[in-house]
Design an enzyme around this catalytic site. Structure first.
Site, PDB file in Angstrom:
ATOM      1  N   LYS A   1       0.815  -1.223   0.000  1.00  0.00           N
ATOM      2  CA  LYS A   1       0.000   0.000   0.000  1.00  0.00           C
ATOM      3  C   LYS A   1       0.846   1.269   0.000  1.00  0.00           C
ATOM      4  CE  LYS A   1      -4.138  -2.200   1.662  1.00  0.00           C
ATOM      5  NZ  LYS A   1      -3.785  -3.609   1.951  1.00  0.00           N
TER       6      LYS A   1
HETATM    7  C1  LIG Z   1      -4.485  -4.668   1.454  1.00  0.00           C
HETATM    8  C2  LIG Z   1      -3.750  -5.953   1.340  1.00  0.00           C
HETATM    9  C3  LIG Z   1      -4.183  -6.972   0.471  1.00  0.00           C
HETATM   10  C4  LIG Z   1      -5.447  -6.848  -0.329  1.00  0.00           C
HETATM   11  O1  LIG Z   1      -5.361  -5.910  -1.352  1.00  0.00           O
HETATM   12  P1  LIG Z   1      -6.700  -5.346  -2.048  1.00  0.00           P
HETATM   13  O2  LIG Z   1      -6.236  -4.291  -2.975  1.00  0.00           O
HETATM   14  O3  LIG Z   1      -7.539  -4.810  -0.930  1.00  0.00           O
HETATM   15  O4  LIG Z   1      -7.349  -6.491  -2.734  1.00  0.00           O
HETATM   16  C5  LIG Z   1      -3.404  -8.103   0.378  1.00  0.00           C
HETATM   17  N1  LIG Z   1      -2.291  -8.269   1.120  1.00  0.00           N
HETATM   18  C6  LIG Z   1      -1.845  -7.317   1.959  1.00  0.00           C
HETATM   19  C7  LIG Z   1      -0.619  -7.564   2.753  1.00  0.00           C
HETATM   20  C8  LIG Z   1      -2.560  -6.127   2.096  1.00  0.00           C
HETATM   21  O5  LIG Z   1      -2.109  -5.185   2.936  1.00  0.00           O
END
Ligand SMILES: *Cc1c(COP(=O)(O)O)cnc(C)c1O
Length: 462
Positions: A112
């Site tokens: 993210k």
């Molecule tokens: C947020 C997250 C996901 C999921 O991603 P999305 O875009 O919400 O589908 C998967 N793995 C980790 C470690 C995350 O932080």
């Protein structure tokens, strides 16, 4: 570029207003009116370029000339200066034709950061120009929270209120949020699960009076800039392995459908993606929907991959909009049905269309742990549980071993040390910049799952 709402009833906006607005006023999500696309020659020209250069090429049709090319280049450069790896998102090979795209070299160790570091600089730039301030409210199942806080901490242009489900995020995840001591950062533990937190945030956005009063904005993946920044690493990784001269497949650990939707957009933009696998944990609403067309909300079950413990996947609405040829009224009626009855059904024809692009698979807890163990034994690599879900699905759903398979490595194993140690016997260490995390002081407040209490809390602290 002009942006339109998935529900067809909110005003069209430009890029700057889209990133400040988050959720559209009709409850929908914003999408660009058309997809820019690249020819094979243009994609080939990306080979050998840096992450930042490819990022500019891929994102500029969405952003420029509204933001000038030189300013946007500068924002990209600043956003990725905090990453610990010069390549930003390096590939590592774990087996024949099988790769992990390491997306966890940013400040909070999860993918993210890649979008949120950029969004922080975009906010600064746009709000600075306008001399405005925003209030960011977000819900987190773990990783969004710390990455979002990291992107706006200490900035004058924003206050951030981050809701997490009390007792349902890992210690590392909670500490990463609650040990940031800045006056513009407010952490709230809600008595409920992630879906309760997300519902509270949506309710704040749908209260237009409150929304205008505090100049509300969002940093979760309903914000288009999040999806946009994630398109980039599909391009960088595919060209690194020989695209456009060969096809590449991806497996994506999925919760809110943002990351895998970015892969879908990359394909629309001309990238030769063969398979796109939606890998979920036992909270499998998306894999059920993509196999039988019924989107039906159930109970959220806590797992060792908590960032994917989700039942309502906001970004799925973007895909619905594309499957229904941009017909906002149809999306509206599906969403109304979801609100009323907790479910909706996608018609057979539209589902077939989705299946042309997406494979899907649900991976249970035992299979996730087995994969962590296997990959540790065979390749000496420690996987975080989310990435392990992706690898397990990749290995089961891979159609053609001659096509490279890339699993998105969404988090650093040290973010989920208990699960990793439990399986491998090895405690993954936090990188040096975070080694003292557990000695830092925490600060957060607890609130009931109640909209009125939340509004009062926010207004009092602004
Ligand atoms: C947020 C997250 C996901 C999921 O991603 P999305 O875009 O919400 O589908 C998967 N793995 C980790 C470690 C995350 O932080």
């Amino acid at each position: 570029m002009k942006y339109i709402s998935t529900r067809g009833k909110a005003p069209d906006l430009n890029f700057e207003n889209v990133i400040l607005t988050g959720l559209a006023r009709d409850g929908g999500l914003y999408l660009p009116q058309s997809w820019p696309s690249f020819s094979n020659t243009q994609i080939k020209a990306m080979q050998g370029k840096s992450y930042q250069e490819i990022a500019f090429t891929v994102m500029s049709p969405y952003v420029c000339p509204e933001i000038s090319e030189s300013d946007f280049k500068d924002l990209i450069k600043k956003a990725y200066s905090s990453f610990r790896d010069d390549e930003i998102a390096p590939l590592s090979q774990i087996d024949n034709n099988e790769w992990i795209l390491e997306l966890f070299h940013g400040p909070t160790l999860a993918f993210k950061d890649i979008a949120l570091q950029l969004l922080g600089y975009l906010f600064d730039y746009v709000l600075g120009k306008r001399n405005e301030k925003i209030t960011i409210v977000g819900a987190t199942s773990g990783d969004t929270g710390s990455a979002a806080i990291e992107c706006v901490k200490g900035r004058k242009c924003a206050d951030i209120f981050m809701l997490h489900p009390k007792g349902r995020v890992s210690d590392v995840q909670r500490k990463q949020m609650t040990t940031v001591q800045e006056v513009n950062v407010h952490n709230i533990a809600i008595e409920g699960d992630f879906d309760d937190c997300q519902a509270l945030v949506k309710a704040l956005f749908n209260d237009h009076e409150f929304r205008d009063q505090v100049n509300l904005s969002a940093v979760n993946s309903i914000n288009w800039a999040r999806v946009m920044a994630q398109i980039v690493y599909y391009f960088t990784s595919a060209v690194a392995l020989g695209a456009p001269d060969r096809k590449i497949s991806y497996s994506v650990p999925t919760g809110n459908f943002g990351d895998v939707y970015a892969g879908y957009v990359a394909k629309k933009m001309g990238l030769p993606i063969d398979q796109l696998i939606v890998a979920t944990n036992i909270n499998d609403i998306l894999s059920r929907t993509l196999s039988c067309g019924e989107y039906k909300v159930g109970e959220t079950i806590p797992t060792i991959s908590p960032s994917m413990d989700i039942q309502v996947s906001s970004n799925f609405e973007r895909l619905l909009f594309n499957l229904y040829d941009g017909d906002g009224l149809q999306v509206n009626s599906l969403m109304e049905s979801l609100q009323r009855t907790g479910q909706f059904n996608i018609s057979k024809g539209r589902l077939a269309l989705a299946k042309e692009t997406f494979d899907s698979m649900c991976v249970n807890e035992k299979a996730t742990k087995d994969t962590i163990s296997e990959v540790f034994k065979s390749a000496g690599v420690l996987l975080d549980p989310h990435t392990a879900v992706g690898i397990n699905a990749a290995r089961k759903k891979w159609n053609d071993p001659a096509t490279p398979m890339i699993t998105l490595g969404t988090a650093h194993p040290a973010k989920f040390p208990e699960a990793v140690k439990d399986v491998t016997g090895i405690h993954p260490d936090l990188p040096p910049h975070m080694a003292d995390l557990f000695e830092r002081d925490e600060e957060f407040d607890e609130l009931p799952n109640d909209l009125i209490a939340l509004k009062k809390y926010i207004v009092e602290r602004l």
